[in-house]
Scaffold this motif. Structure first.
Motif, PDB file in Angstrom:
ATOM      1  N   ILE A 110      14.398  -9.845  -0.822  1.00  0.00           N
ATOM      2  CA  ILE A 110      14.901 -10.301  -2.128  1.00  0.00           C
ATOM      3  C   ILE A 110      13.897  -9.973  -3.230  1.00  0.00           C
ATOM      4  CG2 ILE A 110      15.425 -12.349  -3.517  1.00  0.00           C
ATOM      5  CD1 ILE A 110      16.647 -13.556  -0.912  1.00  0.00           C
ATOM      6  N   ILE A 111      12.631 -10.250  -2.995  1.00  0.00           N
ATOM      7  CA  ILE A 111      11.608  -9.967  -4.004  1.00  0.00           C
ATOM      8  C   ILE A 111      11.515  -8.460  -4.234  1.00  0.00           C
ATOM      9  CG2 ILE A 111       9.152 -10.133  -4.582  1.00  0.00           C
ATOM     10  CD1 ILE A 111       9.161 -12.768  -2.835  1.00  0.00           C
ATOM     11  N   ASP A 112      11.574  -7.685  -3.166  1.00  0.00           N
ATOM     12  CA  ASP A 112      11.510  -6.223  -3.247  1.00  0.00           C
ATOM     13  C   ASP A 112      12.702  -5.627  -3.991  1.00  0.00           C
ATOM     14  OD1 ASP A 112       9.526  -4.502  -2.416  1.00  0.00           O
ATOM     15  OD2 ASP A 112      10.174  -4.420  -0.337  1.00  0.00           O
ATOM     16  N   ASN A 113      13.909  -6.098  -3.680  1.00  0.00           N
ATOM     17  CA  ASN A 113      15.140  -5.451  -4.143  1.00  0.00           C
ATOM     18  C   ASN A 113      15.906  -6.206  -5.217  1.00  0.00           C
ATOM     19  OD1 ASN A 113      15.362  -3.102  -2.175  1.00  0.00           O
ATOM     20  ND2 ASN A 113      14.968  -4.834  -0.842  1.00  0.00           N
ATOM     21  N   GLY A 114      15.557  -7.460  -5.454  1.00  0.00           N
ATOM     22  CA  GLY A 114      16.290  -8.257  -6.424  1.00  0.00           C
ATOM     23  C   GLY A 114      17.626  -8.701  -5.870  1.00  0.00           C
ATOM     24  N   ILE A 115      18.341  -9.475  -6.660  1.00  0.00           N
ATOM     25  CA  ILE A 115      19.685  -9.933  -6.293  1.00  0.00           C
ATOM     26  C   ILE A 115      20.615  -9.551  -7.435  1.00  0.00           C
ATOM     27  CG2 ILE A 115      21.166 -11.938  -5.923  1.00  0.00           C
ATOM     28  CD1 ILE A 115      19.502 -11.640  -3.534  1.00  0.00           C
ATOM     29  N   SER A 116      21.529  -8.664  -7.150  1.00  0.00           N
ATOM     30  CA  SER A 116      22.510  -8.266  -8.158  1.00  0.00           C
ATOM     31  C   SER A 116      23.789  -9.053  -7.919  1.00  0.00           C
ATOM     32  CB  SER A 116      22.778  -6.769  -8.019  1.00  0.00           C
ATOM     33  OG  SER A 116      23.658  -6.340  -9.012  1.00  0.00           O
ATOM     34  N   PRO A 117      24.452  -9.539  -8.908  1.00  0.00           N
ATOM     35  CA  PRO A 117      24.300  -9.340 -10.342  1.00  0.00           C
ATOM     36  C   PRO A 117      23.525 -10.456 -11.023  1.00  0.00           C
ATOM     37  CG  PRO A 117      26.421 -10.341  -9.950  1.00  0.00           C
ATOM     38  CD  PRO A 117      25.735 -10.204  -8.612  1.00  0.00           C
ATOM     39  N   SER A 118      22.702 -11.167 -10.309  1.00  0.00           N
ATOM     40  CA  SER A 118      21.918 -12.241 -10.934  1.00  0.00           C
ATOM     41  C   SER A 118      20.806 -11.631 -11.774  1.00  0.00           C
ATOM     42  CB  SER A 118      21.326 -13.165  -9.863  1.00  0.00           C
ATOM     43  OG  SER A 118      20.186 -12.563  -9.258  1.00  0.00           O
ATOM     44  N   GLY A 119      19.990 -12.455 -12.366  1.00  0.00           N
ATOM     45  CA  GLY A 119      18.877 -11.973 -13.173  1.00  0.00           C
ATOM     46  C   GLY A 119      17.640 -11.670 -12.343  1.00  0.00           C
ATOM     47  N   MET A 120      17.715 -11.801 -11.014  1.00  0.00           N
ATOM     48  CA  MET A 120      16.552 -11.556 -10.157  1.00  0.00           C
ATOM     49  C   MET A 120      16.268 -10.061 -10.088  1.00  0.00           C
ATOM     50  SD  MET A 120      14.210 -12.685  -8.151  1.00  0.00           S
ATOM     51  CE  MET A 120      13.095 -11.941  -6.973  1.00  0.00           C
ATOM     52  N   PRO A 121      15.154  -9.619 -10.704  1.00  0.00           N
ATOM     53  CA  PRO A 121      14.851  -8.188 -10.721  1.00  0.00           C
ATOM     54  C   PRO A 121      14.189  -7.728  -9.423  1.00  0.00           C
ATOM     55  CG  PRO A 121      13.130  -9.379 -11.864  1.00  0.00           C
ATOM     56  CD  PRO A 121      14.164 -10.404 -11.441  1.00  0.00           C
ATOM     57  N   ALA A 122      14.277  -6.446  -9.177  1.00  0.00           N
ATOM     58  CA  ALA A 122      13.574  -5.839  -8.047  1.00  0.00           C
ATOM     59  C   ALA A 122      12.114  -5.643  -8.436  1.00  0.00           C
ATOM     60  CB  ALA A 122      14.221  -4.504  -7.700  1.00  0.00           C
ATOM     61  N   SER A 123      11.220  -5.847  -7.486  1.00  0.00           N
ATOM     62  CA  SER A 123       9.798  -5.657  -7.768  1.00  0.00           C
ATOM     63  C   SER A 123       9.244  -4.395  -7.116  1.00  0.00           C
ATOM     64  CB  SER A 123       8.997  -6.861  -7.262  1.00  0.00           C
ATOM     65  OG  SER A 123       8.990  -6.868  -5.848  1.00  0.00           O
ATOM     66  N   LYS A 124      10.117  -3.641  -6.426  1.00  0.00           N
ATOM     67  CA  LYS A 124       9.675  -2.418  -5.752  1.00  0.00           C
ATOM     68  C   LYS A 124       8.965  -1.520  -6.761  1.00  0.00           C
ATOM     69  CE  LYS A 124      12.040  -1.233  -2.202  1.00  0.00           C
ATOM     70  NZ  LYS A 124      13.128  -0.870  -1.358  1.00  0.00           N
ATOM     71  N   GLY A 125       7.753  -1.123  -6.432  1.00  0.00           N
ATOM     72  CA  GLY A 125       6.968  -0.294  -7.331  1.00  0.00           C
ATOM     73  C   GLY A 125       6.103  -1.094  -8.288  1.00  0.00           C
ATOM     74  N   THR A 126       6.362  -2.402  -8.399  1.00  0.00           N
ATOM     75  CA  THR A 126       5.557  -3.260  -9.269  1.00  0.00           C
ATOM     76  C   THR A 126       4.569  -4.070  -8.446  1.00  0.00           C
ATOM     77  OG1 THR A 126       7.387  -3.442 -10.837  1.00  0.00           O
ATOM     78  CG2 THR A 126       5.655  -5.099 -11.002  1.00  0.00           C
ATOM     79  N   LEU A 127       5.060  -4.647  -7.358  1.00  0.00           N
ATOM     80  CA  LEU A 127       4.221  -5.444  -6.457  1.00  0.00           C
ATOM     81  C   LEU A 127       4.013  -4.689  -5.149  1.00  0.00           C
ATOM     82  CD1 LEU A 127       5.922  -8.942  -6.877  1.00  0.00           C
ATOM     83  CD2 LEU A 127       3.768  -8.190  -7.889  1.00  0.00           C
ATOM     84  N   SER A 128       2.843  -4.836  -4.577  1.00  0.00           N
ATOM     85  CA  SER A 128       2.568  -4.228  -3.271  1.00  0.00           C
ATOM     86  C   SER A 128       3.173  -5.092  -2.169  1.00  0.00           C
ATOM     87  CB  SER A 128       1.056  -4.112  -3.055  1.00  0.00           C
ATOM     88  OG  SER A 128       0.491  -5.404  -2.857  1.00  0.00           O
ATOM     89  N   ASP A 129       3.293  -4.537  -0.983  1.00  0.00           N
ATOM     90  CA  ASP A 129       3.789  -5.314   0.154  1.00  0.00           C
ATOM     91  C   ASP A 129       2.911  -6.545   0.402  1.00  0.00           C
ATOM     92  OD1 ASP A 129       5.986  -3.708   0.625  1.00  0.00           O
ATOM     93  OD2 ASP A 129       5.072  -2.626   2.312  1.00  0.00           O
ATOM     94  N   ASP A 130       1.590  -6.377   0.312  1.00  0.00           N
ATOM     95  CA  ASP A 130       0.693  -7.519   0.523  1.00  0.00           C
ATOM     96  C   ASP A 130       0.927  -8.609  -0.526  1.00  0.00           C
ATOM     97  OD1 ASP A 130      -0.443  -6.402   2.776  1.00  0.00           O
ATOM     98  OD2 ASP A 130      -2.301  -5.790   1.780  1.00  0.00           O
ATOM     99  N   GLU A 131       1.132  -8.219  -1.768  1.00  0.00           N
ATOM    100  CA  GLU A 131       1.408  -9.218  -2.810  1.00  0.00           C
ATOM    101  C   GLU A 131       2.708  -9.964  -2.500  1.00  0.00           C
ATOM    102  OE1 GLU A 131      -0.428  -7.605  -6.973  1.00  0.00           O
ATOM    103  OE2 GLU A 131       1.143  -6.376  -6.048  1.00  0.00           O
TER     104      GLU A 131
END
Length: 156
Positions: A110-131
């Motif tokens: 969920i954190i990586d890909n977000g939830i569509s169509p909610s406001g939850m954005p994807a973090s892929k490319g912003t946060l590392s796997d460890d984060e």
């Protein structure tokens, strides 16, 4: 319900209920929760490679503070977020049974890909796997609702 049946079912429900935005009723919440938990949110069996340590917890709290706090508040329950009640769909409490019932792998997804169509954005490319994995650790130890203090840290 197979993945190929989800879109036609959702479209049929939308036609039956119209396009009015409103708080989901019990059936809609139950249906959407089942779809998210069993079909759309992946990585159910993926395990968190990071164990609970005070260092990993602190790293998760820091990453959460940079990326998640704006929408979910310091307590993960939208305390102090003025627009939280205006969102549609509404922001869930990260301490809720619905959110906490996701596996660690699903929370990471969920954190990586977000939830569509909610406001939850994807973090892929912003946060590392460890984060992200450290955020998952933090999410499992949130402070009480309305608390702006430190959550209790348990020795696991």
């Amino acid at each position: 319900m197979r993945a190929g049946q989800v879109l036609p079912t959702v479209c049929a429900l939308a036609l039956l209920t119209g396009c009015k935005v409103s708080t989901p009723n019990r059936f809609e919440r139950t249906f959407l929760e089942a779809v998210k938990h069993d079909i759309t949110v992946r990585n159910k069996s993926e395990k968190n490679p990071m164990s609970f340590t005070k260092e990993n917890f602190a790293a998760g709290k820091e990453a959460y503070g940079h990326y998640c706090v704006v929408c979910h508040g310091l307590d993960g329950q939208s305390t102090g977020v003025p627009f939280a009640n205006q969102m549609s769909p509404p922001l869930p409490s990260l301490a809720s049974a619905e959110v906490q019932s996701y596996t660690d792998g699903q929370l990471k997804w969920i954190i990586d890909n977000g939830i569509s169509p909610s406001g939850m954005p994807a973090s892929k490319g912003t946060l590392s796997d460890d984060e992200i994995w450290s955020i998952v650790i933090f999410l499992r130890h949130l402070p009480p609702a309305g608390s702006l203090g430190e959550p209790e840290v348990y020795n696991h």
